[in-house]
Design an enzyme around this catalytic site. Structure first.
Site, mmCIF file in Angstrom:
data_model
loop_
_atom_site.group_PDB
_atom_site.id
_atom_site.type_symbol
_atom_site.label_atom_id
_atom_site.label_comp_id
_atom_site.label_asym_id
_atom_site.label_seq_id
_atom_site.Cartn_x
_atom_site.Cartn_y
_atom_site.Cartn_z
ATOM 1 N N PHE A 70 38.136 36.450 43.521
ATOM 2 C CA PHE A 70 38.804 36.528 44.641
ATOM 3 C C PHE A 70 39.350 37.887 44.983
ATOM 4 C CE2 PHE A 70 39.984 32.727 41.437
ATOM 5 C CZ PHE A 70 39.786 31.813 42.288
ATOM 6 N N SER A 87 35.384 33.939 49.196
ATOM 7 C CA SER A 87 35.069 32.855 50.022
ATOM 8 C C SER A 87 34.933 33.460 51.535
ATOM 9 C CB SER A 87 35.988 31.757 49.804
ATOM 10 O OG SER A 87 37.060 31.951 50.171
ATOM 11 N N CYS A 108 50.349 33.812 41.946
ATOM 12 C CA CYS A 108 51.283 34.282 42.915
ATOM 13 C C CYS A 108 52.034 33.044 43.575
ATOM 14 C CB CYS A 108 50.548 34.959 44.169
ATOM 15 S SG CYS A 108 49.209 34.091 45.121
#
Ligand code: SAH
Length: 416
Positions: free
Chosen positions: A248, A271, A360
């Site tokens: 990520f 992504s 988060c």
């Protein structure tokens, strides 16, 4: 306030500042959170609104016995019907009020303002800076503003002018109010220049002396994950000679720090092709173009499964996924995703390797996150030690009266 009201207040010796504003009267036994200074009043706690009030107006909040409690802005369309601004009856909500609040927020960041090696940080963190609904991030000469509520929308232009005064050296203020939560307030997305010039496509900033390009107009959030600044600085200690997997990765915030700390190889998994493009440029900007960097565009879950199948191993894995749970209802499903990705990461680590893992999601508590990571290590058949507890950077404070403000939690684990 008209003269008559003023005269009355003098004679009766009581403060009636804002007495012309409408009053939200709470139901019986619903005053406690307000007394404890939580900034939200839910619509279910309100008995009635007395007087004329348009959504977005400042109203007084009183308990069922009509005792004065606080003052905030109203929006009956939202489940959070009032966001509180002050608990002092003698504090009117006017230009001076907003100026004092903004100056206090800026003053609290003075060490960052003075640090020539850091030019990007959060100046205003909404509820936790006692400015509900307002986010302001600084990227060098540019400010990026998010107005999340109707109440802030009303004051937006005034707030921009006050910010420009309070910060100094601002070339432009750009709005990035393109966030879903605005719909709950009856607002549509809004972006564009609020003051001065339009920022360039990519703004260059410094974080701990490292250079990053930030797409403030199109990037995620206001362009950069500023909340991870202090955590990114913790990574280099583990990276000399290491093979690092940054999952990520966005624009390479963690990866660049690993490379400059002497990692032998870095693999970024992300992504978004656009984010990876910027990551490439960030590696080049920091003189890491000779490092062995692998840019992998794809879904982290399947990429990591593929690596497991191939028997690939790493010395350090960073997991900084997007918010998997947007609310309490999504926690169970999010927990499964967090567990899955953490299990995969553990399986890819060499014995003695280090995992930096984050959540988060505000709805996932630090306690729950610890349990999820624990069960991931058990499922991976590995032993793990917590060697660091991480949270959002200091320019993203969490007011003690607003536990929802503490959303980012992380663990550094040694995995055997
Ligand atoms: N670590 C980054 C911030 C990461 S934010 C930094 O320090 O700047 C989360 C990132 O995960 C976003 O860039 C998002 O595009 C990406 N993402 C979301 N879902 C993903 C998935 N399934 N696989 C890979 N990347 C994903």
């Amino acid at each position: 306030m008209n003269d008559e009201a003023n005269e009355f207040s003098k004679r009766s010796g009581c403060w009636v500042v804002g007495s012309m504003s409408a009053i939200a009267v709470l139901k019986r036994n619903r005053a406690r959170p307000v007394l404890q200074r939580h900034p939200w009043v839910f619509s279910g706690a309100i008995e009635r609104v007395e007087g004329d009030a348009t959504d977005g107006d400042v109203v007084e909040v009183r308990d069922a016995g009509h005792n004065w409690l606080a003052r905030g802005y109203l929006n009956r369309r939202s489940q959070i019907a009032v966001r509180l601004l002050t608990w002092r009856q003698d504090e009117p909500i006017d230009g001076d009020f907003w100026r004092r609040r903004l100056e206090r927020a800026v003053a609290a960041r003075q060490s960052l303002v003075d640090d020539a090696n850091v030019t990007a940080y959060r100046l205003v963190h909404a509820e936790s800076d006692y400015l509900p609904g307002l986010i302001v991030d600084r990227y060098g000469e540019w400010l990026v503003l998010q107005s999340l509520t109707l109440g802030i929308e009303r004051w937006k232009q005034a707030l921009v002018d006050l910010l420009v005064d309070a910060v100094g050296g601002v070339r432009g203020v750009y709005e990035r109010s393109d966030v879903d939560v605005r719909a709950k307030e009856g607002l549509s997305p809004s972006t564009g220049v609020l003051y001065g010039e339009k920022p360039p496509e990519l703004v260059e900033v410094l974080e701990g002396g490292y250079r990053f390009l930030v797409d403030v107009r199109q990037g995620h959030k206001t362009g950069f994950y500023l909340d991870q600044r202090e955590n990114r600085a913790r990574l280099p200690a583990f990276c000399a000679g290491a093979e690092v997997l940054d999952v990520f990765a966005y624009t390479g915030g963690f990866g660049v720090r690993a490379a400059t700390a002497g990692a032998s190889g870095i693999t970024l998994v992300e992504s978004s092709a656009l984010a990876l493009d910027t990551a490439r440029r960030n590696f080049a900007l920091n003189g890491c173009e000779h490092s062995d960097v692998n840019y992998v565009e794809g879904d982290a879950f399947s990429v990591l499964r593929g690596y497991r199948a191939q028997g690939r191993r790493f010395d350090v894995v960073v997991l900084d996924p997007p918010k998997f749970a947007r609310n309490d209802r999504e926690v169970k499903q999010a927990a499964r995703a967090y567990k899955d990705i953490n299990m995969l990461a553990c399986q890819l680590l060499r014995p003695g390797g280090v995992l930096f893992t984050f959540s988060c999601s505000g709805a996932v508590s630090a306690d729950l996150f610890l349990k999820i990571v624990f069960s991931a290590t058990v499922d991976a058949d590995r032993e793990a030690q917590v060697i660091g507890h991480l949270a959002q950077a200091a320019d993203h404070p969490a007011a003690l009266t607003f536990p929802e403000g503490a959303y980012l939690k992380g663990l550094v684990c040694r995995v055997w």
